[in-house]
Design a protein around this motif. Structure first.
Motif, mmCIF file in Angstrom:
data_model
loop_
_atom_site.group_PDB
_atom_site.id
_atom_site.type_symbol
_atom_site.label_atom_id
_atom_site.label_comp_id
_atom_site.label_asym_id
_atom_site.label_seq_id
_atom_site.Cartn_x
_atom_site.Cartn_y
_atom_site.Cartn_z
ATOM 1 N N LEU A 104 -12.008 1.619 8.899
ATOM 2 C CA LEU A 104 -11.362 1.342 7.622
ATOM 3 C C LEU A 104 -11.977 0.109 6.958
ATOM 4 O O LEU A 104 -12.377 -0.813 7.658
ATOM 5 N N PRO A 105 -12.129 0.095 5.647
ATOM 6 C CA PRO A 105 -11.498 0.981 4.670
ATOM 7 C C PRO A 105 -12.263 2.279 4.422
ATOM 8 O O PRO A 105 -11.848 3.074 3.586
ATOM 9 N N ARG A 137 -10.591 6.969 4.756
ATOM 10 C CA ARG A 137 -9.143 7.057 4.932
ATOM 11 C C ARG A 137 -8.703 8.515 4.939
ATOM 12 O O ARG A 137 -9.379 9.379 4.407
ATOM 13 N N HIS A 184 -4.315 -0.540 12.571
ATOM 14 C CA HIS A 184 -3.834 -1.195 11.355
ATOM 15 C C HIS A 184 -2.329 -1.097 11.252
ATOM 16 O O HIS A 184 -1.695 -0.226 11.846
ATOM 17 N N GLU A 187 1.363 3.451 1.691
ATOM 18 C CA GLU A 187 0.083 4.009 1.260
ATOM 19 C C GLU A 187 -0.723 4.416 2.499
ATOM 20 O O GLU A 187 -0.703 3.744 3.521
ATOM 21 N N ASP A 195 -3.284 4.698 5.245
ATOM 22 C CA ASP A 195 -4.314 3.893 5.902
ATOM 23 C C ASP A 195 -4.679 2.634 5.119
ATOM 24 O O ASP A 195 -5.846 2.255 5.029
ATOM 25 N N ALA A 196 -3.669 1.973 4.569
ATOM 26 C CA ALA A 196 -3.913 0.819 3.705
ATOM 27 C C ALA A 196 -3.393 -0.495 4.269
ATOM 28 O O ALA A 196 -3.585 -1.530 3.658
ATOM 29 N N ASP A 205 -2.770 -3.889 6.782
ATOM 30 C CA ASP A 205 -3.663 -4.918 7.323
ATOM 31 C C ASP A 205 -4.314 -4.448 8.608
ATOM 32 O O ASP A 205 -3.661 -3.859 9.481
#
Length: 112
Positions: A37-38, A41, A61, A66, A68-69, A71
């Protein structure tokens, strides 16, 4: 109701967790994902890695509403070459790498 669990662990979970459920643990949810990532996704990271010629690897993460967004907690890059295929080589290698990354990272997750 009181929160009794430190965190939830999703091991390449194919569903989106409803936002109302994301706070049922003290530290939220952690997801393993077979992509670096990023990049890549979503549900088809191995395919996207080949088609878009992106960096490939595995990630842990935090989970947000959202996809796979959240940290990043930890990542490992996996080397690829022209002989790789999505299912037979990249996905198989990513499963093992996700497991290894989780095992290596788990003590830090428990102590957070």
């Amino acid at each position: 109701s009181s929160v009794t669990h430190d965190f939830g662990l999703l091991c390449w979970w194919p569903k989106i967790i409803p936002p109302k459920n994301l706070d049922i643990t003290r530290l939220g949810f952690v997801n393993t994902h077979p992509s670096y990532l990023p990049f890549n996704r979503g549900k088809h990271p191995k395919f996207l890695s080949i088609v878009e010629n992106n960096t490939f690897g595995v990630s842990l993460h935090k989970v947000l509403p959202e996809v796979d967004a959240g940290d990043l907690i930890a990542q490992r890059e996996l080397r690829t070459d022209w002989e790789d295929t999505g299912e037979l080589s990249l996905y198989s290698r990513s499963l093992e790498a996700m497991f290894d990354l989780l095992v290596d990272t788990y003590p830090d997750l428990r102590n957070s």
